[in-house]
Design a protein around this motif. Structure first.
Motif, PDB file in Angstrom:
ATOM      1  N   LEU A  13       0.770  -1.304  -0.137  1.00 21.32           N
ATOM      2  CA  LEU A  13      -0.081  -0.039   0.044  1.00 21.32           C
ATOM      3  C   LEU A  13       0.838   1.326   0.141  1.00 21.32           C
ATOM      4  N   ILE A  14       2.105   1.168   0.859  1.00 24.73           N
ATOM      5  CA  ILE A  14       2.767   2.481   0.843  1.00 24.73           C
ATOM      6  C   ILE A  14       3.635   2.599  -0.481  1.00 24.73           C
ATOM      7  N   ARG A  15       3.819   1.586  -1.073  1.00 29.47           N
ATOM      8  CA  ARG A  15       4.606   1.407  -2.301  1.00 29.47           C
ATOM      9  C   ARG A  15       3.715   2.203  -3.450  1.00 29.47           C
ATOM     10  N   LEU A  16       2.516   1.812  -3.364  1.00 26.27           N
ATOM     11  CA  LEU A  16       1.500   2.585  -4.537  1.00 26.27           C
ATOM     12  C   LEU A  16       1.304   4.023  -4.293  1.00 26.27           C
ATOM     13  N   VAL A  17       1.277   4.167  -2.959  1.00 26.15           N
ATOM     14  CA  VAL A  17       0.789   5.556  -2.548  1.00 26.15           C
ATOM     15  C   VAL A  17       2.011   6.497  -2.636  1.00 26.15           C
ATOM     16  N   SER A  18       3.606   6.052  -2.529  1.00 24.26           N
ATOM     17  CA  SER A  18       4.767   7.012  -2.782  1.00 24.26           C
ATOM     18  C   SER A  18       4.944   6.792  -4.394  1.00 24.26           C
ATOM     19  N   GLY A  19       4.394   5.934  -4.945  1.00 27.52           N
ATOM     20  CA  GLY A  19       4.573   5.821  -6.740  1.00 27.52           C
ATOM     21  C   GLY A  19       3.560   6.734  -7.128  1.00 27.52           C
ATOM     22  N   ALA A  20       2.396   6.995  -6.618  1.00 30.91           N
ATOM     23  CA  ALA A  20       1.450   8.084  -7.157  1.00 30.91           C
ATOM     24  C   ALA A  20       1.831   9.225  -6.755  1.00 30.91           C
ATOM     25  N   THR A  21       2.388   9.463  -5.598  1.00 35.55           N
ATOM     26  CA  THR A  21       2.750  10.942  -5.143  1.00 35.55           C
ATOM     27  C   THR A  21       4.099  11.308  -5.925  1.00 35.55           C
ATOM     28  N   MET A  22       4.925  10.710  -6.259  1.00 32.15           N
ATOM     29  CA  MET A  22       6.080  10.852  -7.038  1.00 32.15           C
ATOM     30  C   MET A  22       5.858  11.315  -8.505  1.00 32.15           C
ATOM     31  N   LEU A  23       4.594  10.436  -9.125  1.00 31.54           N
ATOM     32  CA  LEU A  23       4.240  10.702 -10.396  1.00 31.54           C
ATOM     33  C   LEU A  23       3.524  12.052 -10.409  1.00 31.54           C
ATOM     34  N   CYS A  24       2.615  12.506  -9.314  1.00 30.74           N
ATOM     35  CA  CYS A  24       2.103  13.540  -9.355  1.00 30.74           C
ATOM     36  C   CYS A  24       2.788  14.660  -9.301  1.00 30.74           C
ATOM     37  N   LEU A  25       3.769  14.608  -8.742  1.00 28.77           N
ATOM     38  CA  LEU A  25       4.951  15.950  -8.423  1.00 28.77           C
ATOM     39  C   LEU A  25       5.508  16.101  -9.909  1.00 28.77           C
ATOM     40  N   ILE A  26       5.779  14.782 -10.577  1.00 28.09           N
ATOM     41  CA  ILE A  26       6.342  15.001 -11.868  1.00 28.09           C
ATOM     42  C   ILE A  26       5.444  15.713 -12.721  1.00 28.09           C
ATOM     43  N   LEU A  27       4.217  15.101 -12.785  1.00 32.70           N
ATOM     44  CA  LEU A  27       3.078  15.930 -13.643  1.00 32.70           C
ATOM     45  C   LEU A  27       2.940  17.445 -13.277  1.00 32.70           C
ATOM     46  N   LEU A  28       3.079  17.634 -12.016  1.00 31.97           N
ATOM     47  CA  LEU A  28       2.694  19.294 -11.627  1.00 31.97           C
ATOM     48  C   LEU A  28       4.017  19.922 -12.136  1.00 31.97           C
ATOM     49  N   PHE A  29       5.232  19.424 -11.977  1.00 25.51           N
ATOM     50  CA  PHE A  29       6.344  20.115 -12.506  1.00 25.51           C
ATOM     51  C   PHE A  29       6.390  20.264 -14.052  1.00 25.51           C
ATOM     52  N   LYS A  30       5.873  19.132 -14.858  1.00 26.08           N
ATOM     53  CA  LYS A  30       5.866  19.183 -16.166  1.00 26.08           C
ATOM     54  C   LYS A  30       4.697  20.131 -16.815  1.00 26.08           C
ATOM     55  N   HIS A  31       3.604  19.598 -16.407  1.00 21.20           N
ATOM     56  CA  HIS A  31       2.451  20.503 -16.736  1.00 21.20           C
ATOM     57  C   HIS A  31       1.407  20.330 -16.032  1.00 21.20           C
ATOM     58  N   THR A  32       0.628  21.321 -15.405  1.00 22.42           N
ATOM     59  CA  THR A  32      -0.370  20.986 -14.295  1.00 22.42           C
ATOM     60  C   THR A  32      -1.754  20.642 -14.953  1.00 22.42           C
ATOM     61  N   SER A  33      -1.903  21.018 -16.126  1.00 22.22           N
ATOM     62  CA  SER A  33      -3.078  20.721 -16.873  1.00 22.22           C
ATOM     63  C   SER A  33      -3.309  19.152 -17.015  1.00 22.22           C
ATOM     64  N   ALA A  34      -2.008  18.451 -17.112  1.00 24.45           N
ATOM     65  CA  ALA A  34      -2.004  17.220 -17.354  1.00 24.45           C
ATOM     66  C   ALA A  34      -2.426  16.148 -16.116  1.00 24.45           C
TER      67      ALA A  34
END
Length: 261
Positions: A13-34
């Protein structure tokens, strides 16, 4: 990861949440609308396969040795991906079959010193996890937006994982040490979040048989990383294994598949 450092449920469960968090941060940095449109990407089947793989992988290793689990996992992945290629009408040439057999032989030789009599339940769970990862990879081979698809799959599972963590915490408590938490977060954010998005990025440019066989090299690269970072010794066993696995993969890559008539 040692079992006493984190229980299987919390790890998954923590693995999935931390993976999702990392990818959210990448998308926010890359393109917020994405991130706002993220539900347009990914797939329910992809998210389900990701969940089955992550959960099965964690549970199977409670009863299997690392080597035994790896052998079953990679065999299941190979069968799933190559079988799909065969159904799609792509036969392997004799050179590719030779390369596959050489890589498989090298892989079995690599893990053979640590093989143990496996648990039947553990074997079954790892087989399911391997098939799920094979299907997840096949889905990724059709991805046109690898980062977004991977992020969508992880983010879609995040609410389920958070609810699961709350349930575990309320009932039995999350059994995890500080070191176990650090390893789990790194596994989710780096190995899973970043690693899987890179894998999805590469997959569309690889034929199915090459993508399947290339995964056999994972333990070798992990071992070579150990040689680099913690000065583990190089021995004849590792040398023979690396030559067989990487040589077999090279043969497959340099050969060309013939479609069936």
């Amino acid at each position: 990861m040692e079992v006493e450092q984190v229980d299987a449920v919390s790890f998954t469960l923590i693995r999935l949440v931390s993976g999702a968090t990392m990818l959210c941060l990448i998308l926010l940095f890359k393109h917020t609308s994405a991130l706002i449109r993220i539900r347009r990407y990914g797939s329910r089947l992809g998210a389900l396969c990701l969940l089955v793989y992550a959960a099965g992988f964690s549970y199977a290793y409670l009863t299997l040795s690392t080597a035994t689990g790896a052998l079953i996992l990679f065999a299941a992945v190979q069968f799933t991906m190559l079988f799909k290629g065969w159904l799609s009408g792509h036969n392997m040439t004799w050179q590719q079959r030779l390369g596959l057999l050489l890589a498989l032989a090298g892989f079995i030789y690599f893990v053979s010193p640590a093989l143990q009599t496996p648990s039947l339940i553990g074997c079954g769970v790892m087989l399911i996890a391997g098939c799920a990862w094979g299907i997840y990879s096949l889905i990724g081979a059709k991805s046109r937006h690898p980062l977004y698809d991977t992020a969508s799959n992880f983010i879609g599972l995040a609410p389920i994982a958070i609810i699961g963590l709350l349930w575990v915490s309320a009932n039995s408590g999350i059994q995890i040490t500080s070191q176990g938490l650090l390893y789990t977060l790194a596994s989710g954010a780096l190995a899973s979040g970043l690693g899987y998005s890179i894998w999805y990025q590469v997959l569309p440019s690889l034929p199915t048989n090459i993508a399947a066989v290339c995964q056999l090299s994972v333990p070798i690269w992990a071992t070579l990383g150990g040689l680099l970072w913690v000065n583990e010794p190089i021995d004849l066993h590792l040398g023979i294994s690396a030559v067989a696995i990487l040589g077999g993969i090279l043969i497959v890559i340099l050969s060309k598949a013939h479609p069936t008539n």
